[in-house]
Design an enzyme around this catalytic site. Structure first.
Site, PDB file in Angstrom:
ATOM      1  CE  LYS A 120      -1.908   3.126   1.988  1.00  0.00           C
ATOM      2  NZ  LYS A 120      -1.790   4.562   1.584  1.00  0.00           N
TER       3      LYS A 120
ATOM      4  CD  GLU B 107       9.268  12.875  12.181  1.00  0.00           C
ATOM      5  OE1 GLU B 107       8.179  12.321  12.395  1.00  0.00           O
ATOM      6  OE2 GLU B 107      10.245  12.301  11.650  1.00  0.00           O
TER       7      GLU B 107
HETATM    8  P1  NAP Z   1       1.980   8.396   7.712  1.00  0.00           P
HETATM    9  O1  NAP Z   1       0.954   9.435   7.652  1.00  0.00           O
HETATM   10  O2  NAP Z   1       2.118   7.616   8.954  1.00  0.00           O
HETATM   11  O3  NAP Z   1       1.708   7.439   6.462  1.00  0.00           O
HETATM   12  C1  NAP Z   1       2.470   6.293   6.201  1.00  0.00           C
HETATM   13  C2  NAP Z   1       1.599   5.302   5.481  1.00  0.00           C
HETATM   14  O4  NAP Z   1       0.527   4.885   6.334  1.00  0.00           O
HETATM   15  C3  NAP Z   1       0.931   5.871   4.232  1.00  0.00           C
HETATM   16  O5  NAP Z   1       0.868   4.877   3.252  1.00  0.00           O
HETATM   17  C4  NAP Z   1      -0.432   6.240   4.751  1.00  0.00           C
HETATM   18  O6  NAP Z   1      -1.420   6.351   3.756  1.00  0.00           O
HETATM   19  C5  NAP Z   1      -0.711   5.117   5.699  1.00  0.00           C
HETATM   20  N1  NAP Z   1      -1.744   5.455   6.689  1.00  0.00           N
HETATM   21  C6  NAP Z   1      -2.136   6.697   7.099  1.00  0.00           C
HETATM   22  N2  NAP Z   1      -3.128   6.602   8.009  1.00  0.00           N
HETATM   23  C7  NAP Z   1      -3.371   5.277   8.183  1.00  0.00           C
HETATM   24  C8  NAP Z   1      -4.286   4.538   8.991  1.00  0.00           C
HETATM   25  N3  NAP Z   1      -5.153   5.149   9.808  1.00  0.00           N
HETATM   26  N4  NAP Z   1      -4.268   3.187   8.908  1.00  0.00           N
HETATM   27  C9  NAP Z   1      -3.403   2.558   8.078  1.00  0.00           C
HETATM   28  N5  NAP Z   1      -2.538   3.198   7.287  1.00  0.00           N
HETATM   29  C10 NAP Z   1      -2.494   4.550   7.335  1.00  0.00           C
HETATM   30  O7  NAP Z   1       3.424   8.974   7.399  1.00  0.00           O
HETATM   31  P2  NAP Z   1       3.833   9.968   6.228  1.00  0.00           P
HETATM   32  O8  NAP Z   1       3.172  11.257   6.488  1.00  0.00           O
HETATM   33  O9  NAP Z   1       3.590   9.332   4.910  1.00  0.00           O
HETATM   34  O10 NAP Z   1       5.412  10.012   6.423  1.00  0.00           O
HETATM   35  C11 NAP Z   1       6.007  10.782   7.394  1.00  0.00           C
HETATM   36  C12 NAP Z   1       6.371   9.973   8.622  1.00  0.00           C
HETATM   37  O11 NAP Z   1       7.127   8.817   8.269  1.00  0.00           O
HETATM   38  C13 NAP Z   1       7.268  10.744   9.553  1.00  0.00           C
HETATM   39  O12 NAP Z   1       6.874  10.576  10.876  1.00  0.00           O
HETATM   40  C14 NAP Z   1       8.639  10.117   9.310  1.00  0.00           C
HETATM   41  O13 NAP Z   1       9.548  10.277  10.331  1.00  0.00           O
HETATM   42  C15 NAP Z   1       8.297   8.715   9.071  1.00  0.00           C
HETATM   43  N6  NAP Z   1       9.392   8.027   8.368  1.00  0.00           N
HETATM   44  C16 NAP Z   1      10.130   7.112   9.054  1.00  0.00           C
HETATM   45  C17 NAP Z   1      11.179   6.440   8.425  1.00  0.00           C
HETATM   46  C18 NAP Z   1      11.964   5.379   9.142  1.00  0.00           C
HETATM   47  O14 NAP Z   1      12.612   4.567   8.492  1.00  0.00           O
HETATM   48  N7  NAP Z   1      11.968   5.307  10.450  1.00  0.00           N
HETATM   49  C19 NAP Z   1      11.473   6.721   7.093  1.00  0.00           C
HETATM   50  C20 NAP Z   1      10.707   7.678   6.425  1.00  0.00           C
HETATM   51  C21 NAP Z   1       9.648   8.310   7.078  1.00  0.00           C
HETATM   52  P3  NAP Z   1      -1.808   7.820   3.157  1.00  0.00           P
HETATM   53  O15 NAP Z   1      -0.919   8.041   2.037  1.00  0.00           O
HETATM   54  O16 NAP Z   1      -3.230   7.712   2.779  1.00  0.00           O
HETATM   55  O17 NAP Z   1      -1.603   8.818   4.267  1.00  0.00           O
END
Ligand code: NAP
Ligand code: MG
Length: 496
Positions: free
Chosen positions: A190, A399
């Protein structure tokens, strides 16, 4: 190959082929949820609508993955053969790297040159590396009493769901897919809403490389519907997730409420870059600022907190501000651009909000502003910000996921350590010193999954990547990632 040349990227983007349907069982399928309506952050232009997966569509994808797994067409072939197919897949990505880089640049706004040179290079390398590793994993025979033989083997877990973010869309996807596939699992991916086109093209390349139908499926859609459906599915064995702490914890909840599936969360960060008094300040501050602004600051490891001795604080602010002023956003499609667009208007509003509140809380603005930046008409841009703050300021705790550097003064090394460890996160940290003793004692006490010493963001596929505390506990990369996608089996044989 990985040298971006020419100035016709905008023309090429206008005719770029973009897939807009789900990929299930080796075929393109229409999803039945409300379509996604992506926008190019470079200029605000609407991109083609994407068919999105409903709960029922996700179920179909999981069933397709399960059928492929049970058939043995991937799970039970020789590891060497799987490895060769992953290497062939890497080669196809390599051969289509420019198109994929342009797709990423178009959908999430990073400079096309960066996408090509950093992201695509990493993706090719990752699939190749796990392809090469596939037949080099050994099982165990423990020493037991003479009358018995015990085998400890690893088996593929089954159906893996990968849910990934948009900031390094294909790198994060490769970090999940490559080890999961190398050991014989089937996958349902996804992608993030913003970066679905590149994910769909990737799946097509896997198919073209000979990875059998049903082994890799892509269900575009919202997190709320398609992501959640995977998290709650009773026939998904493992969820591998990279994203925000909030959503990562939701997946733990989905697991608890369904089949208790394994969840590997890799979440956010608030990297501290700790500069000791003996360090080369100029070098440390420049590297930290670059590490904070890279990828428009949209990085889980962004070095967003610079910790310097109080006597060096003003000088550090000056140096960081200089980096900020010379790192302004420009057109992502120009090959000279190193800072591109922010992924969305929503993300941009989030970043400006952080800067406004930091100023209202008494933060000292050394570079940039809370205003948007204008690079390409209609696009979402933000120039880097440097703030002098205290460890308690909101911007130094949460963050931002944007190019905002918090500069913090400390009095003693013990204080610095407490500040560095004083957030909910524990993904990465950096340490600047040539004092061998200080480097070793402090790196042990930094609560982070990764510690960089006198460098930033260095590493390769051989090292595990992931965090502690609120940053989750999943580990990507290295041979350790293979363990996440396998189950241990013990076979005890009585000999007569
Ligand atoms: P996110 O909002 O948590 O989204 C990540 C994924 O989860 C997306 O595919 C998103 O879909 C999905 N998602 C959102 N809400 C959900 C729910 N209620 N149930 C199931 N899936 C859901 O994160 P983001 O905004 O894309 O990315 C930023 C975050 O990622 C930051 O906190 C960053 O630090 C973290 N990150 C961590 C790493 C690591 O390796 N530790 C690397 C890169 C990024 P949608 O597209 O529909 O929102
Ligand atoms: Mg999000």
């Amino acid at each position: 190959m990985f040298t971006a040349t020419g100035d016709d990227w905008a023309d090429r983007a206008a005719t770029l082929p973009l897939h807009t349907r789900m990929f299930i069982g080796g075929a393109w399928e229409e999803g039945s949820a409300e379509p996604l309506t992506p926008v190019a952050p470079r200029d605000g232009r609407a991109l083609p609508k994407i068919s999105a997966a409903s709960v029922g569509d996700v179920d179909r994808a999981v069933r397709s993955a399960r059928a492929a797994f049970d058939s043995g067409v991937w799970s039970r072939i020789a590891p060497r053969e799987r490895g060769q197919l992953l290497i062939a897949f890497a080669q196809r990505i390599h051969d289509n790297a420019e198109e994929l880089a342009l797709t990423i640049s178009l959908e999430m706004g990073k400079p096309v040159r960066e996408a090509l040179q950093t992201e695509l290079r990493a993706v090719v390398n990752c699939f190749r590396w796990y392809g090469e590793a596939a037949d080099k994993v050994l099982d165990e025979i423990p020493v037991t009493a003479p009358g018995s033989l015990a085998l400890v083997t690893r088996e593929p877990a089954g159906v893996v769901a990968a849910v990934v973010p948009w900031n390094f869309p294909l790198t994060m996807t490769a970090w999940k897919l490559a080890p999961a596939l190398a050991v014989g699992n089937s996958v349902v991916l996804k992608p993030a809403e913003h970066t679905t086109f590149s994910a769909l093209r990737l799946a097509e390349l896997a198919h073209e490389a000979g990875i059998p139908a049903g082994v890799l499926n892509v269900t575009p859609g919202t997190g709320q519907v398609a992501g959640r459906a995977l998290g709650e599915h009773h026939d998904v064995d493992v969820v591998t997730f990279t994203g925000s702490p909030e959503v990562g914890r939701k997946f733990l909840g989905y697991s608890a409420a369904s089949n208790g599936k394994r969840v590997w969360p890799e979440l956010g960060g608030k990297t501290a870059s700790l500069v000791l008094p003996d360090a080369d300040l100029e070098r440390a501050v420049r590297a930290t600022a670059d590490g904070c602004f890279y990828n428009q600051g949209q990085m889980c490891t962004a070095s967003s907190r610079l910790l310097v001795p109080r006597a060096q604080r003003d000088r550090a602010l000056e140096i960081a501000a200089d980096v900020a002023r010379t790192s302004l956003p420009a057109d992502p499609f120009e090959v000279t651009t190193s800072m591109g667009a922010i992924v969305s208007e929503r993300q941009l509003a989030g970043i400006t909000g952080f800067v406004e509140r930091a100023q209202a809380e008494g933060g000292e603005l050394a570079a940039g502003s809370a205003e948007r930046f204008h690079a390409v008409d209609g696009g979402s841009y933000f120039a880097p910000v440097v703030l002098g703050v205290t460890p308690q300021h909101e911007v130094a705790q949460r963050e931002v996921f944007g190019p905002v550097l918090s500069v913090i003064a400390y009095d003693h090394v013990e204080d610095a350590l407490a500040i560095a460890n004083g957030t909910e996160f524990g993904l990465a940290a950096a340490l600047w010193s040539t004092d061998l003793n200080a480097v070793h004692t402090l790196s042990r006490r930094l609560r982070a999954g990764v510690v960089w010493v006198n460098c930033f963001e260095e590493g390769d596929m051989t090292i595990p990547f992931g965090g502690v505390k609120g940053s989750g506990f999943g580990r990507d990369k290295s041979l350790h990632a293979l363990e996440k996608f396998t189950d241990l089996k013990t076979t005890w044989i009585e000999l007569s």
